[in-house]
Design a protein around this motif. Structure first.
Motif, PDB file in Angstrom:
ATOM      1  N   TYR A  56      60.573 -24.003   1.515  1.00  0.00           N
ATOM      2  CA  TYR A  56      59.219 -24.376   1.104  1.00  0.00           C
ATOM      3  C   TYR A  56      58.200 -23.404   1.708  1.00  0.00           C
ATOM      4  CZ  TYR A  56      55.044 -27.282   0.448  1.00  0.00           C
ATOM      5  OH  TYR A  56      53.797 -27.747   0.096  1.00  0.00           O
ATOM      6  N   TYR A  57      58.371 -23.102   3.010  1.00  0.00           N
ATOM      7  CA  TYR A  57      57.396 -22.241   3.673  1.00  0.00           C
ATOM      8  C   TYR A  57      57.496 -20.777   3.243  1.00  0.00           C
ATOM      9  CZ  TYR A  57      55.448 -25.859   6.573  1.00  0.00           C
ATOM     10  OH  TYR A  57      54.782 -26.975   6.991  1.00  0.00           O
ATOM     11  N   VAL A  58      58.661 -20.339   2.835  1.00  0.00           N
ATOM     12  CA  VAL A  58      58.765 -18.967   2.324  1.00  0.00           C
ATOM     13  C   VAL A  58      57.864 -18.805   1.111  1.00  0.00           C
ATOM     14  CG1 VAL A  58      60.289 -17.331   1.137  1.00  0.00           C
ATOM     15  CG2 VAL A  58      61.052 -18.427   3.260  1.00  0.00           C
ATOM     16  N   SER A  59      57.941 -19.736   0.176  1.00  0.00           N
ATOM     17  CA  SER A  59      57.097 -19.651  -1.022  1.00  0.00           C
ATOM     18  C   SER A  59      55.629 -19.858  -0.681  1.00  0.00           C
ATOM     19  CB  SER A  59      57.548 -20.681  -2.062  1.00  0.00           C
ATOM     20  OG  SER A  59      58.775 -20.296  -2.649  1.00  0.00           O
ATOM     21  N   LEU A  60      55.342 -20.800   0.234  1.00  0.00           N
ATOM     22  CA  LEU A  60      53.952 -21.077   0.587  1.00  0.00           C
ATOM     23  C   LEU A  60      53.290 -19.874   1.256  1.00  0.00           C
ATOM     24  CD1 LEU A  60      51.872 -23.510   0.676  1.00  0.00           C
ATOM     25  CD2 LEU A  60      52.466 -23.658   3.090  1.00  0.00           C
TER      26      LEU A  60
END
Length: 483
Positions: A56-60
């Protein structure tokens, strides 16, 4: 454009080295070199995409850094909401029925790797589903009642892919990463009328009852048909032309589902689902503000491996924020080392990353209301009685839960404050935002950018009156005309 494939275990994906640079999720999230890169496309192949996971945080953070991630955060959130999955799948219902018409059983599972299935007869359906969700590995379960319907759609890990599919997987991956363009779904067309989303029992509603009444009165004078809708009315949203969200927003609540459906169906909206995704995550906010060069309190992203280093740099007391904290929920102040370590440990249990920020005490925070890039109201929110925040939800008496506020003309806002608010809004683009700014020793420090800011009667409208409501409704009319 630089191409990066972000994975949990780079060695397993070395066969794609000719197509892109293979890096680990940990490297992308924690190495500052990647934050400063320009024009990068990030292919996120992490094992897990659940809310606040590494994937999730990679994309965010890719979005915060101005990179182009696939999948986007919007794709990841959509996948977790069955209502949204069904809304999207309605667009290609004919293709579902045509593709599955020869299946005799009442259930069917389709595995999709980079938009393809090992059986060529499901090529078009696989491509269409992938086009809408952009998740590398998907498993879609269909059931048949009177017709075929999607019962479940989920991301799967590489370890869940059968051994006899591995060669096909590698072929599909090589074909996918050799492309120069990556198709995404386009929104469909729809109809007219204004829905105002309000939730009964909302702990911190963005508009009080008097303000909602004022919106309705003014909208009707502007030739809108207005209906106040609740979270249970999602299925009726298609019958409206425009949506105005007046429910507190979070990525995982009904407001986002309404925004996403409105976007999907080309309904005029305030505010966009992208605004909810970005503003509701303080990790995105910290990265985006820093990259845009906007002055803010010293801020660091905290993860399991830099807890001590962050403390050394930020120093005590410091403010710790959960990524999706709002209205002072999930925001804590650590005054001692023990308190810091205890709070960090607890907060990292529910999120891979959290925020640590230097404590900047002040009597009040500025709130500049921004609409489509222009300031249209200005308030000063004072701290709750005997507290360091505007809201004190632990106060024994309700009247002490929040501080006072005053409203003043835009012309009287100090120039550094107004300039900082305008610059911060550019990160988000068009929409309705509230920019919180502290004035410390004459310097403006942006605390955060809020989607869905408060428009309360006798507070935000105290100076400009009905013009506040009219401007928002005019913005909706402009969106309708553009469509």
């Amino acid at each position: 454009m630089n191409k990066f494939i972000v994975v949990d275990q780079p060695k397993a994906w070395q066969f794609l080295e000719e197509n892109a640079q293979i890096i680990s999720a940990k490297e992308y999230l924690t190495n500052p070199a990647y934050a400063s890169l320009k024009k990068a496309r990030v292919f996120n192949l992490c094992k897990k995409f659940s809310y606040q996971s590494k994937g999730y945080y990679v994309s965010l953070l890719a979005e915060a850094r101005g990179h182009s991630p696939l999948p986007t955060v919007k794709n990841l959130v959509d996948l977790g909401a069955l209502k949204l999955v069904k809304i999207v799948s309605e667009e290609f219902d004919d293709l579902i029925q045509q593709s599955l018409k020869s299946i005799k059983s009442k259930e069917f599972t389709l595995s999709i790797y980079f938009g393809q299935n090992v059986a060529k007869k499901y090529k078009d359906l696989s491509a269409m589903i992938h086009r809408h969700f952009q998740i590398p590995f998907l498993r879609v379960k269909f059931i048949f009642t009177n017709k075929w319907q999607i019962q479940q759609i989920k991301a799967i890990e590489g370890a869940e892919i059968p051994e006899d599919h591995q060669e096909s997987l590698k072929l599909f991956a090589q074909q996918y990463f050799s492309k120069k363009r990556y198709d995404i779904a386009r929104p469909s067309k729809t109809m007219y009328d204004l829905a105002i989303l309000v939730k009964d029992g909302d702990i911190a509603p963005p508009s009080n009852a008097k303000a909602i009444k004022k919106f309705i009165e003014i909208a009707e004078k502007m030739n809108f048909y207005v209906e106040v809708v609740t979270p249970k009315d999602l299925s009726r949203l298609s019958s409206f032309d425009a949506l105005f969200i007046r429910q507190s927003t979070e990525v995982m609540n009904e407001a986002y589902a309404f925004a996403r459906k409105a976007k999907q169906e080309n309904i005029a909206i305030v505010d966009e689902p992208d605004a909810i995704l970005k503003c509701c995550n303080k990790v995105f906010m910290a990265e985006a503000l820093e990259l845009a060069g906007i002055p803010a309190p010293k801020t660091k992203i905290v993860h399991q491996e830099n807890v001590q280093a962050v403390l050394d740099e930020i120093q005590l007391p410091c403010v710790l924020k959960a990524p999706d904290s709002t209205f002072s929920f999930g925001v804590k102040k650590a005054k001692t080392e023990d308190e810091y370590y205890q709070l960090v440990k607890e907060m990292l249990k529910s999120s891979e990353l959290i925020i640590a920020q230097e404590f900047c005490p002040s009597d009040y925070d500025w709130r500049i209301g921004m609409l489509d890039g222009e300031a249209f109201y200005a308030c000063r929110y004072y701290m709750a009685k005997g507290h360091w925040q505007i809201y004190n939800w632990d106060a024994k008496e309700k009247k002490d839960q929040d501080g006072n506020a005053d409203c003043l003309p835009i012309e009287e806002v100090p120039k550094p404050i107004l300039d900082a608010a305008i610059k911060a809004t550019k990160i988000m683009g068009k929409g309705l935002f509230g920019i919180d700014v502290k004035e410390i020793d004459g310097k403006a420090l942006v605390i955060e950018i809020n989607d869905n800011p408060n428009i309360d009667a006798d507070v935000e409208d105290a100076y400009y009156g009905d013009k506040i409501y009219t401007k928002i409704l005019e913005a909706l009319i402009k969106r309708l005309n553009e469509k």
